[in-house]
Scaffold this active site. Structure first.
Site, mmCIF file in Angstrom:
data_model
loop_
_atom_site.group_PDB
_atom_site.id
_atom_site.type_symbol
_atom_site.label_atom_id
_atom_site.label_comp_id
_atom_site.label_asym_id
_atom_site.label_seq_id
_atom_site.Cartn_x
_atom_site.Cartn_y
_atom_site.Cartn_z
ATOM 1 N N ASN A 87 -8.503 4.529 -1.492
ATOM 2 C CA ASN A 87 -8.621 5.841 -0.539
ATOM 3 C C ASN A 87 -7.716 6.960 -0.487
ATOM 4 O OD1 ASN A 87 -11.302 4.286 0.309
ATOM 5 N ND2 ASN A 87 -9.820 3.262 1.733
ATOM 6 N N HIS A 128 0.940 -1.108 0.199
ATOM 7 C CA HIS A 128 -0.050 0.243 0.426
ATOM 8 C C HIS A 128 0.965 1.233 0.260
ATOM 9 C CE1 HIS A 128 -3.890 1.212 -0.500
ATOM 10 N NE2 HIS A 128 -4.088 1.373 0.834
ATOM 11 N N ASN A 150 -5.979 6.929 4.622
ATOM 12 C CA ASN A 150 -6.978 7.595 4.491
ATOM 13 C C ASN A 150 -6.908 8.967 4.004
ATOM 14 O OD1 ASN A 150 -7.983 4.996 3.780
ATOM 15 N ND2 ASN A 150 -9.281 4.934 5.674
#
Length: 266
Positions: free
Chosen positions: A194, A87, A137
Site C-alpha cells: 500500500n 512494516h 497508506n
C-alpha cells in the site's frame, strides 16, 4: 521635480492590507490619459492570500546551496510512531543510513510535506532523506510533495526539490522475501504494497527504484496483518544490524553508480 498625482502613484502602489484605500482601476483613465485611481477598490482577499502564500513559499524553498552533482531523494516507507515493527523496516534502514552519513542529528520537520527531512552529501551528489509523518497508506503524499514532477504540480501544489520519479528511491518491507534478503527493483507495480501504491498514485509514475527488505510471510493468510504490524522477535532483532548495514551498502553503491552516469531511461 513635479509632484506625483494620486493617479501616477497608483501605478506603483499596491497595498496588501485594508488600511490603504487607493488602487488603480484598469482600463479607466483620467483626463490626461493616465490610469485613474478608484477609491475603496481593493484586490480580492483570496488573491492577497495567494500572493502572500507564494512569497512565503518561495522564501522557504531556499534550503541550502545545492552541490554541483545530482540530487536524489530516499524515502523510508512506514508508519510514524511505530518503530521496531516489520512494516516500518524502511524507516529503520533510513535511520541507519542517516547515522552512517553523519546526519542522524540533522532531522528537521517540514510541514509542507508532512515529513522529517535530512540532507546528506555523497561525493558530489546530495541525498534528501525522508521519513513521512503520514500513515503508510498515505506515504506517497509526503514523497510527492517533496519530490514533485511537472505532471503532478496541480496535485501537490508546490515543488520543493524538483525531482523526477526516477530520482526517488523507496525503501520498504517485502513479504515475499525472508528476513535478511534484499533486492533492488527498478520500477514496476506495487505488488500489493500500500505504501508503494500510494507513491505510484501521487507521483503518477511507477519508475521509482525500490530497495525491498524481506520480512517473511506467515503461513496463514489471516496472520498477515498481525505479522506486518508486529514487532521483530528477539531472534529477528539479532539479524537486523547486519541487515541494515547491507541495505545501506546496496543503496549507496547504486546511487554512486547512477550519479556518475546517465539517468535510467535516458
Amino acid at each position: 521635480m513635479a509632484a506625483l498625482s494620486p493617479a501616477r502613484i497608483g501605478r506603483w502602489y499596491r497595498p496588501w492590507a485594508g488600511g490603504d484605500r487607493y488602487w488603480p482601476r484598469p482600463g479607466v483613465t483620467s483626463g490626461d490619459g493616465r490610469e485613474a485611481v478608484q477609491e475603496g477598490s481593493m484586490p480580492s482577499f483570496r488573491l492577497l492570500r495567494a500572493g502572500l502564500w507564494l512569497s512565503r513559499a518561495m522564501s522557504r524553498c531556499v534550503l541550502e546551496p545545492r552541490p554541483p552533482g545530482k540530487r536524489w531523494l530516499v524515502a523510508g516507507l512506514g508508519n510514524p510512531g511505530l518503530p521496531g515493527t516489520r512494516h516500518s523496516v524502511g524507516m529503520a534502514v533510513l535511520g541507519h543510513l542517516a547515522r552512517r552519513l553523519g546526519v542522524a542529528e540533522s532531522w528537521a520537520r517540514d510541514r509542507r510535506c508532512a515529513a522529517d527531512l535530512a540532507l546528506a552529501s555523497l561525493g558530489d551528489a546530495q541525498l534528501v532523506l525522508l521519513r513521512s509523518r503520514r500513515l503508510m497508506n498515505a506515504n506517497g503524499r509526503s514523497v510527492a510533495r517533496a519530490a514533485v514532477t511537472r505532471a503532478t504540480v496541480s496535485l501537490c501544489q508546490a515543488e520543493l526539490f524538483g525531482l523526477t520519479a526516477e530520482e526517488v528511491y523507496l525503501v520498504h518491507d517485502e513479504l515475499d522475501k525472508p528476513l535478511g534478503k534484499l533486492s533492488l527493483k527498478l520500477g514496476g507495480s506495487a505488488r500489493g504494497h500500500n505504501g508503494v501504491r500510494s507513491c505510484i498514485t501521487c507521483l503518477n509514475s511507477n519508475a521509482m527504484p525500490r530497495l525491498r527488505v524481506g520480512i517473511g510471510r506467515p503461513t496463514h493468510p489471516d496472520a498477515v496483518n498481525a505479522h506486518v504490524l508486529g514487532c521483530f522477535s528477539s531472534a529477528e532483532q539479532e539479524l537486523l544490524p547486519p541487515l541494515l548495514e547491507r541495505a545501506s551498502d546496496l543503496l549507496l553503491d547504486h546511487i554512486r553508480e547512477r550519479s556518475q552516469g546517465p539517468l535510467l531511461g535516458t
